[in-house]
Design a protein around this motif. Structure first.
Motif, PDB file in Angstrom:
ATOM      1  N   CYS A  34      14.588  86.643  96.390  1.00 27.65           N
ATOM      2  CA  CYS A  34      15.147  86.383  97.572  1.00 27.65           C
ATOM      3  C   CYS A  34      14.237  87.349  98.643  1.00 27.65           C
ATOM      4  O   CYS A  34      14.542  88.535  98.513  1.00 27.65           O
ATOM      5  CB  CYS A  34      16.742  86.472  97.761  1.00 27.65           C
ATOM      6  SG  CYS A  34      17.225  85.943  99.582  1.00 27.65           S
ATOM      7  N   CYS A  37      17.832  89.279 100.318  1.00 29.38           N
ATOM      8  CA  CYS A  37      18.790  90.268  99.600  1.00 29.38           C
ATOM      9  C   CYS A  37      18.037  90.702  98.434  1.00 29.38           C
ATOM     10  O   CYS A  37      18.619  91.558  97.691  1.00 29.38           O
ATOM     11  CB  CYS A  37      20.190  89.653  99.287  1.00 29.38           C
ATOM     12  SG  CYS A  37      19.805  88.180  97.978  1.00 29.38           S
ATOM     13  N   CYS A  48      18.292  81.026  98.264  1.00 32.52           N
ATOM     14  CA  CYS A  48      19.054  82.003  97.402  1.00 32.52           C
ATOM     15  C   CYS A  48      20.798  81.607  97.096  1.00 32.52           C
ATOM     16  O   CYS A  48      21.218  81.158  98.373  1.00 32.52           O
ATOM     17  CB  CYS A  48      18.882  83.335  97.979  1.00 32.52           C
ATOM     18  SG  CYS A  48      20.137  84.547  97.234  1.00 32.52           S
ATOM     19  N   HIS A  50      22.993  83.341  96.622  1.00 34.43           N
ATOM     20  CA  HIS A  50      23.705  84.277  96.954  1.00 34.43           C
ATOM     21  C   HIS A  50      23.922  84.623  98.511  1.00 34.43           C
ATOM     22  O   HIS A  50      25.045  84.887  99.094  1.00 34.43           O
ATOM     23  CB  HIS A  50      23.040  85.860  96.406  1.00 34.43           C
ATOM     24  CG  HIS A  50      23.848  86.906  96.411  1.00 34.43           C
ATOM     25  ND1 HIS A  50      25.229  87.165  95.814  1.00 34.43           N
ATOM     26  CD2 HIS A  50      23.712  88.026  97.430  1.00 34.43           C
ATOM     27  CE1 HIS A  50      25.660  88.135  96.038  1.00 34.43           C
ATOM     28  NE2 HIS A  50      24.848  89.172  97.157  1.00 34.43           N
ATOM     29  N   CYS A  51      22.736  84.334  99.062  1.00 35.51           N
ATOM     30  CA  CYS A  51      22.721  84.629 100.555  1.00 35.51           C
ATOM     31  C   CYS A  51      22.351  83.347 101.429  1.00 35.51           C
ATOM     32  O   CYS A  51      22.166  83.317 102.645  1.00 35.51           O
ATOM     33  CB  CYS A  51      22.245  85.878 101.115  1.00 35.51           C
ATOM     34  SG  CYS A  51      20.344  85.838 101.054  1.00 35.51           S
ATOM     35  N   GLY A  53      18.936  83.033 101.432  1.00 36.25           N
ATOM     36  CA  GLY A  53      17.684  83.325 101.966  1.00 36.25           C
ATOM     37  C   GLY A  53      16.629  82.432 101.368  1.00 36.25           C
ATOM     38  O   GLY A  53      16.820  81.812 100.390  1.00 36.25           O
TER      39      GLY A  53
HETATM   40 ZN   LIG Z   1      19.637  86.370  98.964  1.00 37.55          ZN
END
Ligand SMILES: [Zn+2]
Length: 141
Positions: A34, A37, A48, A50-51, A53
């Motif tokens: 990413c 992050c 991503c 997670h975020c 991105g």
């Molecule tokens: Zn990320």
């Protein structure tokens, strides 16, 4: 019978996973990272998880350890000699960054959980399939 059958089935390659499957041509294992992050993600994805991105393929060290494994003794594919080791390898870049692969260049009876391994590649068609073998002493700190 054909003597030169590829022992592994070439994976379907698309724009998303192309760096992963073809990086071996340059000797590198590419994993998506990413931009925002810096988390690694496998299998490759568009964004991503997670975020949200943007993910970009980046080369990793190719080193990791055996998370778990199984020894296959059944000849599912007549051109692949048994026994062989199917393992889940965790890459050193990030805890939980794992993928399923075969271990090569080793005695199946000597494989253990936590064994240091390093990537090697086997070309089949357009793909360079990432496999792992026991890490050489020089890769240890
Ligand atoms: Zn990320």
């Amino acid at each position: 019978m054909h003597d030169e059958l590829p022992p592994r089935i070439p994976p379907p390659i698309n724009d998303l996973n192309r760096p992963f499957w073809t990086g071996g041509a340059e000797g590198s294992l590419f994993i998506s990272q990413c931009r925002s992050c810096a988390r690694w993600t496998h299998p490759p994805d568009a964004v991503c998880s997670h975020c949200g991105g943007e993910l970009v393929p980046r080369p990793v060290s190719g080193r990791g350890s055996v998370f778990t494994f199984t020894i296959n003794r059944h000849p599912f594919n007549p051109v692949v000699p048994v026994p062989y080791v199917i393992a889940i390898v965790e890459l050193e870049e990030q805890a939980g960054l794992r993928f399923t692969t075969d271990l090569v260049d080793c005695d199946p009876e000597e494989v253990y959980i936590g064994m240091p391994v390093e990537v090697t590649f086997e070309q089949t068609g357009e793909a360079w399939v990432p496999l792992f073998r026991p890490a050489r002493e020089t890769s240890e700190l």
